[in-house]
Scaffold this motif. Structure first.
Motif, PDB file in Angstrom:
ATOM      1  N   GLN A 124       0.981  -1.378   0.113  1.00 32.48           N
ATOM      2  CA  GLN A 124      -0.071  -0.156   0.068  1.00 32.48           C
ATOM      3  C   GLN A 124       0.945   1.424  -0.026  1.00 32.48           C
ATOM      4  OE1 GLN A 124      -2.624  -0.249   3.348  1.00 32.48           O
ATOM      5  NE2 GLN A 124      -4.068  -1.813   2.365  1.00 32.48           N
ATOM      6  N   VAL A 125       1.935   1.077   0.773  1.00 31.23           N
ATOM      7  CA  VAL A 125       2.854   2.218   0.672  1.00 31.23           C
ATOM      8  C   VAL A 125       3.338   2.430  -0.701  1.00 31.23           C
ATOM      9  CG1 VAL A 125       5.210   3.193   1.638  1.00 31.23           C
ATOM     10  CG2 VAL A 125       3.448   2.099   3.097  1.00 31.23           C
ATOM     11  N   GLU A 126       3.751   1.458  -1.433  1.00 33.49           N
ATOM     12  CA  GLU A 126       4.292   1.659  -2.458  1.00 33.49           C
ATOM     13  C   GLU A 126       3.266   2.184  -3.621  1.00 33.49           C
ATOM     14  OE1 GLU A 126       5.634  -2.312  -3.923  1.00 33.49           O
ATOM     15  OE2 GLU A 126       7.575  -2.165  -2.474  1.00 33.49           O
ATOM     16  N   LEU A 127       2.110   1.614  -3.473  1.00 27.83           N
ATOM     17  CA  LEU A 127       1.144   2.086  -4.229  1.00 27.83           C
ATOM     18  C   LEU A 127       0.626   3.527  -4.021  1.00 27.83           C
ATOM     19  CD1 LEU A 127      -1.421  -0.914  -4.264  1.00 27.83           C
ATOM     20  CD2 LEU A 127      -0.016  -0.091  -6.147  1.00 27.83           C
ATOM     21  N   ALA A 128       0.605   3.952  -2.722  1.00 26.94           N
ATOM     22  CA  ALA A 128       0.382   5.275  -2.414  1.00 26.94           C
ATOM     23  C   ALA A 128       1.494   6.367  -2.915  1.00 26.94           C
ATOM     24  CB  ALA A 128       0.232   5.402  -0.939  1.00 26.94           C
ATOM     25  N   GLU A 129       2.873   5.652  -2.868  1.00 28.75           N
ATOM     26  CA  GLU A 129       3.881   6.454  -3.490  1.00 28.75           C
ATOM     27  C   GLU A 129       3.648   6.809  -4.887  1.00 28.75           C
ATOM     28  OE1 GLU A 129       7.325   4.566  -2.289  1.00 28.75           O
ATOM     29  OE2 GLU A 129       7.470   5.341  -0.393  1.00 28.75           O
ATOM     30  N   GLN A 130       3.208   5.518  -5.589  1.00 30.29           N
ATOM     31  CA  GLN A 130       2.912   5.833  -6.934  1.00 30.29           C
ATOM     32  C   GLN A 130       1.648   6.767  -7.189  1.00 30.29           C
ATOM     33  OE1 GLN A 130       2.225   1.528  -8.622  1.00 30.29           O
ATOM     34  NE2 GLN A 130       4.226   0.893  -8.151  1.00 30.29           N
ATOM     35  N   SER A 131       0.724   6.543  -6.553  1.00 32.94           N
ATOM     36  CA  SER A 131      -0.480   7.503  -6.766  1.00 32.94           C
ATOM     37  C   SER A 131       0.013   8.916  -6.484  1.00 32.94           C
ATOM     38  CB  SER A 131      -1.486   7.176  -5.678  1.00 32.94           C
ATOM     39  OG  SER A 131      -2.159   5.877  -5.898  1.00 32.94           O
ATOM     40  N   ASP A 132       0.969   8.927  -5.572  1.00 38.83           N
ATOM     41  CA  ASP A 132       1.686  10.378  -5.366  1.00 38.83           C
ATOM     42  C   ASP A 132       2.332  10.816  -6.469  1.00 38.83           C
ATOM     43  OD1 ASP A 132       2.336  12.742  -3.784  1.00 38.83           O
ATOM     44  OD2 ASP A 132       4.267  11.887  -3.328  1.00 38.83           O
ATOM     45  N   LYS A 133       3.213  10.043  -7.035  1.00 44.34           N
ATOM     46  CA  LYS A 133       3.900  10.539  -8.146  1.00 44.34           C
ATOM     47  C   LYS A 133       2.813  10.908  -9.478  1.00 44.34           C
ATOM     48  CE  LYS A 133       8.088   7.703  -7.097  1.00 44.34           C
ATOM     49  NZ  LYS A 133       8.712   6.377  -7.460  1.00 44.34           N
ATOM     50  N   ALA A 134       1.745   9.895  -9.412  1.00 44.48           N
ATOM     51  CA  ALA A 134       0.835  10.290 -10.314  1.00 44.48           C
ATOM     52  C   ALA A 134       0.277  11.481 -10.192  1.00 44.48           C
ATOM     53  CB  ALA A 134       0.101   9.014 -10.781  1.00 44.48           C
ATOM     54  N   VAL A 135       0.110  11.676  -9.207  1.00 41.06           N
ATOM     55  CA  VAL A 135      -0.870  13.097  -8.827  1.00 41.06           C
ATOM     56  C   VAL A 135       0.086  14.229  -9.016  1.00 41.06           C
ATOM     57  CG1 VAL A 135      -1.992  14.736  -7.265  1.00 41.06           C
ATOM     58  CG2 VAL A 135      -2.491  12.064  -7.395  1.00 41.06           C
ATOM     59  N   HIS A 136       1.216  14.076  -8.870  1.00 43.30           N
ATOM     60  CA  HIS A 136       2.547  14.923  -9.090  1.00 43.30           C
ATOM     61  C   HIS A 136       2.618  15.208 -10.561  1.00 43.30           C
ATOM     62  CE1 HIS A 136       5.781  17.497  -8.034  1.00 43.30           C
ATOM     63  NE2 HIS A 136       6.676  16.824  -9.098  1.00 43.30           N
ATOM     64  N   GLY A 137       2.441  14.014 -11.228  1.00 43.44           N
ATOM     65  CA  GLY A 137       2.545  14.286 -13.001  1.00 43.44           C
ATOM     66  C   GLY A 137       1.421  15.219 -13.414  1.00 43.44           C
ATOM     67  N   VAL A 138       0.126  14.862 -12.792  1.00 48.77           N
ATOM     68  CA  VAL A 138      -0.890  15.734 -13.096  1.00 48.77           C
ATOM     69  C   VAL A 138      -0.699  17.187 -12.906  1.00 48.77           C
ATOM     70  CG1 VAL A 138      -3.406  15.914 -12.497  1.00 48.77           C
ATOM     71  CG2 VAL A 138      -2.410  13.516 -12.772  1.00 48.77           C
ATOM     72  N   VAL A 139      -0.354  17.337 -11.620  1.00 49.86           N
ATOM     73  CA  VAL A 139       0.080  18.586 -11.254  1.00 49.86           C
ATOM     74  C   VAL A 139       0.838  19.483 -12.489  1.00 49.86           C
ATOM     75  CG1 VAL A 139       0.818  20.346  -9.649  1.00 49.86           C
ATOM     76  CG2 VAL A 139      -0.605  18.315  -8.937  1.00 49.86           C
TER      77      VAL A 139
END
Length: 579
Positions: free
Chosen positions: A318-333
């Motif tokens: 979950q931590v890895e997925l959350a980090e991926q989501s964070d990166k994805a959201v960062h990419g969206v930004v």
């Protein structure tokens, strides 16, 4: 058998008979000798009185002869006044002596109950003799030698009668004394015969008593000998561990009571051995049950540990997925910033955004599925921990039961020590058994106390695990809420991306709002990452507590194994006795 006093009655009776016999013999001897002494004293006194009366009569006879002689001396030698006076004075004196002797004799004869009339006659004749002498002396003329013949002629022959009477009185008293002596001798012979007869009766009675006492003593000695020989054999059998023995009661006396008490003591020891055996078997079975429960608890703890490890692994994912989501959201930004700077690339960025949204949606779905699994796993952990708490309570009840058994064993050892102390030297072997049982009870008590302390620690750890699992559950619920928010946000993003093509003109105006929403999403994802980290640390703590619990259960199993070995050792020791 109550109040068996045969031996004491016989012995006390023997002592009483001997004392009574000695008292009777002593009293009889004392009374007999006293009576014999009194009779002998009385006889001696009577003899002395008769001898005295004989002496008195003889003395009176002698004094009377002296009186007559002095009268003759007066007539024959009283020519001179001095000589006359001398002899006549002695005549008067002897007359008084005779009178006083006769009066004394009369008094003594009266004391002896004798007839005093001869003495009275003699006194009368003696007085008459004196009067005649006194009357005749008046005719005496000292100057006339022939006058004595005149006086002698006046009194001639008058002394014959008193003299004969005096001789007769002496003879009577002598005969009386002789007769009394013969009576006393005959009475002495009768008393001696009676005394000898009484002594013979006492001798016969004493021989009968001696025979009776001898038979009584021999009978008592045989009973005591039988008891000692039987008791020696019984003690040898008991020393060899044979507890099925029973003494034979020969008589209902003290020895029979001792035999009966010994039989009851053996029965109690046999019951005690039975109870000890049953208790050791129960302890052994309880130990095995506790060991099986400990194994089940250990297995459950291992399952809990595995589940918690799985939860930790899922939390890491979950931590890895959350980090991926964070990166994805960062990419969206960044994409939105690029859209803000250059709307030329909106189409390409929209495609990338679509792909990213699709990937994020897929990740969120997977994360939701994993969150559901995590929730189920957390619920399983809760159930396992609850089951573990219930089993630990059951172990506590078993330990309490073992404590009760230990108390019973200790009480049994105390009873055995008391019974062995009552038995004295005969219960020395049972004292050793009682001490071993007491040591076993103390070891069992120490083991159960150790088990109780370990169970309390396990229960405390279980309570901590329950609290931590509750916290994990709450964290998972919060994480689920965040995922729902994230899913909603991704749905909005997807809807916006789909409409982005139709509303390209509105991209510039909406970009600012999208950037704000993306920043909010990034912040939520960071919070989710933080919560997942917390869940991971909590899961690791739960795993550590579970390992400690497993170690405690292993210690409990080791203690119960030691208790089982001690119970087996006690069974082996008790099996040495034949019951």
């Amino acid at each position: 058998m109550k109040g068996g006093k045969g031996i004491s009655v016989r012995l006390y009776g023997l002592i009483g008979f001997i004392m009574i016999f000695i008292l009777i013999i002593t009293s009889f001897s004392w009374m007999t000798f006293k009576d014999f002494n009194e009779k002998h004293k009385s006889r001696l006194q009577i003899t002395a009185e008769y001898i005295n009366m004989v002496d008195e009569t003889r003395q009176a006879q002698v004094d009377f002869k002296k009186q007559v002689q002095e009268w003759k001396n007066t007539l024959l030698r009283g020519h001179e006044p001095e000589a006359f006076k001398k002899y006549y004075s002695q005549f008067s004196k002897e007359n008084d002596n005779v009178k006083s002797q006769l009066l004394k004799l009369k008094e003594d004869m009266a004391k002896q109950g004798m007839d005093t009339s001869p003495v009275d006659t003699l006194l009368s004749n003696h007085k008459e003799l004196y009067d005649k002498y006194s009357k005749a002396i008046k005719s005496y003329d000292p100057n006339n030698i022939e006058s004595y013949r005149i006086v002698d002629g006046l009194v001639k022959g008058i002394d014959r009668k008193p003299t004969d009477d005096m001789d007769l009185l002496v003879k009577q008293i002598q005969d009386k004394a002789k007769l009394e002596m013969e009576k006393m001798i005959k009475q002495s012979d009768i008393d001696a015969k009676n005394f000898n007869r009484n002594l013979m009766y006492i001798l016969i009675f004493g021989i009968i008593l001696i025979i009776f006492f001898t038979v009584l003593i021999i009978s008592t000695y045989k009973g005591i000998t039988k008891f000692i020989e039987q008791f020696k054999i019984l003690m040898e059998q008991a020393e060899n561990g044979d507890l099925i023995i029973s003494g034979k009661i020969y008589k209902k006396d003290e020895l029979g009571e001792v035999t009966e008490r010994f039989n009851r003591f053996i029965d109690k020891i046999r019951d005690l051995i039975y109870e000890a055996k049953d208790t050791s078997i129960t302890v052994s079975a309880s130990s095995k049950d506790i060991m099986r429960a400990s194994d089940q608890i250990s297995t459950s703890a291992e399952e809990v540990a595995g589940t918690i490890v799985s939860i930790a692994e899922n939390a890491s994912k979950q931590v890895e997925l959350a980090e991926q989501s964070d990166k994805a959201v960062h990419g969206v930004v960044q994409g939105l910033n690029i859209i803000t700077e250059n709307t030329v690339y909106i189409s390409e960025l929209a495609n990338k955004a679509m792909e990213t949204v699709i990937s994020g949606t897929t990740s969120l779905k997977e994360q939701g599925d994993r969150m559901t699994n995590t929730k189920k796993v957390s619920q399983n952990v809760t159930d396992v921990v609850s089951d573990l708490s219930t089993k630990s309570n059951e172990i506590g009840k078993v330990v309490e039961f073992i404590n009760q058994i230990t108390g019973q064993i200790n009480l049994l050892s105390l009873n055995a020590s008391i019974e062995a102390a009552r038995a004295g030297e005969a219960g020395r072997g049972f004292t050793v058994v009682a001490n071993e049982v007491k040591k076993l009870a103390e070891l069992s008590k120490e083991s159960t106390q150790r088990i109780s302390s370990l169970i309390e620690e396990v229960q405390d750890d279980i309570e901590k695990a329950v609290d931590e699992v509750t916290n994990v559950k709450e964290s998972i619920e919060e994480q689920e809420t965040s995922l729902e928010l994230t899913d909603n946000s991704f749905n909005l993003i997807q809807h916006s991306v789909f409409e982005m093509a139709n509303k390209i003109k509105e991209v510039a105006d909406e970009t600012k709002g999208i950037s704000e929403n993306a920043a909010s999403v990034e912040k939520s994802i960071k919070n989710m990452v933080t919560m997942i980290d917390q869940n991971t640390s909590v899961t690791e703590e739960v795993a550590s507590v579970t390992e400690e619990q497993t170690a405690s259960i292993e210690e409990v199993a080791s203690s119960m194994n030691h208790l089982a070995e001690m119970s087996n050792s006690l069974c082996e020791s008790l099996n040495k006795f034949k019951v």
